[in-house]
Design a protein around this motif. Structure first.
Motif, PDB file in Angstrom:
ATOM      1  N   GLU A  38      -1.089   6.179  -0.313  1.00 51.18           N
ATOM      2  CA  GLU A  38      -0.718   7.595  -0.273  1.00 51.18           C
ATOM      3  C   GLU A  38      -0.578   8.136  -1.697  1.00 51.18           C
TER       4      GLU A  38
ATOM      5  N   ARG B 259       1.216   9.830  -4.640  1.00 50.04           N
ATOM      6  CA  ARG B 259       2.664   9.892  -4.890  1.00 50.04           C
ATOM      7  C   ARG B 259       3.070  11.104  -5.720  1.00 50.04           C
ATOM      8  N   ASN B 260       2.073  11.817  -6.278  1.00 51.36           N
ATOM      9  CA  ASN B 260       2.369  13.016  -7.068  1.00 51.36           C
ATOM     10  C   ASN B 260       1.143  13.914  -7.109  1.00 51.36           C
TER      11      ASN B 260
ATOM     12  N   ARG C 100      -1.694   2.182  -5.950  1.00 54.76           N
ATOM     13  CA  ARG C 100      -0.539   3.053  -5.668  1.00 54.76           C
ATOM     14  C   ARG C 100       0.508   2.282  -4.865  1.00 54.76           C
TER      15      ARG C 100
ATOM     16  N   GLN D  93       6.491   3.773   1.136  1.00 55.94           N
ATOM     17  CA  GLN D  93       6.340   5.150   1.600  1.00 55.94           C
ATOM     18  C   GLN D  93       7.517   5.489   2.484  1.00 55.94           C
TER      19      GLN D  93
END
Ligand code: LRH
Ligand code: MN
Length: 432
Positions: free
Chosen positions: A75, A77-78, A421, A425
């Motif tokens: 996913e 993250r930023n 990454r 989560q």
């Protein structure tokens, strides 16, 4: 499985190789069919290749509901990682050159670096989205009972300041629009004065409008319900249009397809907003019941076609002030967001191509003759034509992939993100 960057032009060219001959055959076949209808296929392909839709930054992460969220691997993250994923979608479809950010979800302390990374990836920034429907940790006034329409002037001022802050950030990114959706409303009759709430909305919105640069637009997004379950201040297109006309020529109405009651004739709403010259843009998605934020064209493709039919009519009528901003606004709870966003962008191009090949003269003639059946059949023939070769050829003309999902899967991009990454989560509820 090795990894190859799916954004790389030579990777895409090699991924297209096995499909090239089949596409050429299918394209020639459709071309001959359309020729018999007096339509030049290359004209349609060119128009489709020029069709652009913005990616919602909040759409590249796995979405969820209040009952839970089941994040996938890798996913973003930023906002910088979101941009990397948006570039995959654009390189493989050729249709999504801009990203629509949401603040504070995408806040960064280096807008310049973000703009530069975007430029390197071939991405620009579309409408900024403000957020006064959630309280942030460091916030003084709560939005529990509203934001721009809150009875407390200090809370309204805080919400106005946030929207102006979004404009300031957007100016550094080259954005030229602000989308204002507020969840303000009531859960019970009597909880709020419906008329005064709208007046407070206008008073706050005028301050935001006054902060717009000369070449910016403000998009007012209506929504029937949620989070308010009895009355929403900007509940329908009528309230949105009244507000836009009260604010001034830079204010327009944004139509999120999921923000209407089931079976509402959305294409009729589009036709009216075009007539009023206040159609600012769309949040495309699909839904069966509520604001389900499902993939565009996945539930009601015929309705999507009818919306694009109104847009083509407006184009042909050379409607003044008509340049709707197209954006996707979806929540990907059970699919890979990159795959859903690629296929959704293509489904918009499909609806556009289908609307472009409608025999308009024949349709006019049948309408003037009240030949109801032939008019309906003439329109529907656009929808029932498989325009897939046009969509693929438009992608090739943009250096994109003939089969974006296969090219994406074969690249191993998602697994590579999983490696790069790490980190847990959050499983909590909520759309992001
Ligand atoms: C509201 C909405 C709005 C966004 C949000 C993410 O339902 O459509 O456009 O701000 O979703
Ligand atoms: Mn929306």
């Amino acid at each position: 499985m090795g990894y190859a960057d799916p954004r790389d032009a030579s990777y895409i060219a090699s991924a297209n190789q096995p499909h090239a001959d089949t596409l050429a055959t299918d394209y020639a076949h459709l071309g001959a069919q359309l020729e018999r209808r007096g339509i030049r296929i290359d004209d349609v392909t060119r128009a489709v290749a020029n069709f652009k839709v913005a990616i919602p930054s909040w759409g590249v992460g796995t979405g969820g509901t209040r009952f839970g969220r089941f994040p996938g691997i890798g996913e973003p993250r930023n906002v910088f990682e979101k941009l990397e994923d948006c570039a995959v979608i654009h390189k493989l479809t050729g249709a999504t050159p801009t990203v629509s950010l949401h603040l504070p979800w995408d806040r960064t302390d280096d807008w310049k670096a973000l703009r530069e990374r975007g430029a390197t990836l071939g991405l620009g920034f579309d409408a900024m989205n403000s957020n006064t429907f959630q309280d942030q940790a460091d916030q003084k006034q709560s939005y529990k009972f509203g934001s721009l329409t809150h009875v407390d002037p200090a809370t309204r001022a805080q919400a106005v300041a946030h929207n102006i802050d979004c404009i300031e950030a957007g100016k550094q990114l080259g954005s030229r629009a602000l989308t204002v959706w507020i969840g303000d409303g009531a859960n019970f009759p009597g909880q709020s004065n419906l008329a005064r709430a709208f007046e407070r909305y206008l008073e706050s919105a005028r301050q935001i409008y006054a902060a717009l640069p000369a070449d910016w637009r403000m998009f007012i997004e209506h929504k029937m319900y949620e989070p308010a379950f009895y009355a929403t201040v900007i509940q329908d297109w009528g309230s949105s249009l009244m507000a836009a006309q009260a604010l001034g020529p830079k204010a327009f109405c944004l139509v999120d397809l999921g923000h209407h009651a089931p079976n509402v004739n959305i294409e009729m709403i589009v036709a009216r907003l075009v007539h009023a010259q206040r159609l600012g843009g769309f949040h495309f998605n699909d839904s069966k019941y509520g604001d389900d934020d499902l993939d565009a064209g996945s539930i009601e493709p015929f309705r999507l076609f009818l919306v694009f039919n109104e847009l083509v009519e407006a184009e042909l009528a050379k409607t003044p002030n008509f340049s709707p901003a197209h954006m996707l606004d979806q929540s990907h709870n059970v699919t890979d967001p990159i795959e859903s966003l690629m296929t959704s962008a293509i489904e918009l191009q499909r609806a556009y191509a289908q609307a472009l090949i409608v025999d308009r003269q024949a349709l006019r003639d049948h309408q003037s003759a009240n030949d109801v059946l032939m008019a309906a059949q003439t329109l529907k023939r656009g929808f029932t034509t498989d325009v897939s070769p046009i969509l693929a050829q438009a992608r090739v003309s943009r250096g994109a992939a003939i089969d974006p999902v296969s090219a994406y899967r074969a690249s191993g991009y998602r697994a590579e993100c999983g490696r790069n990454r790490p980190g847990k989560q959050s499983l909590g509820g909520g759309i992001i």
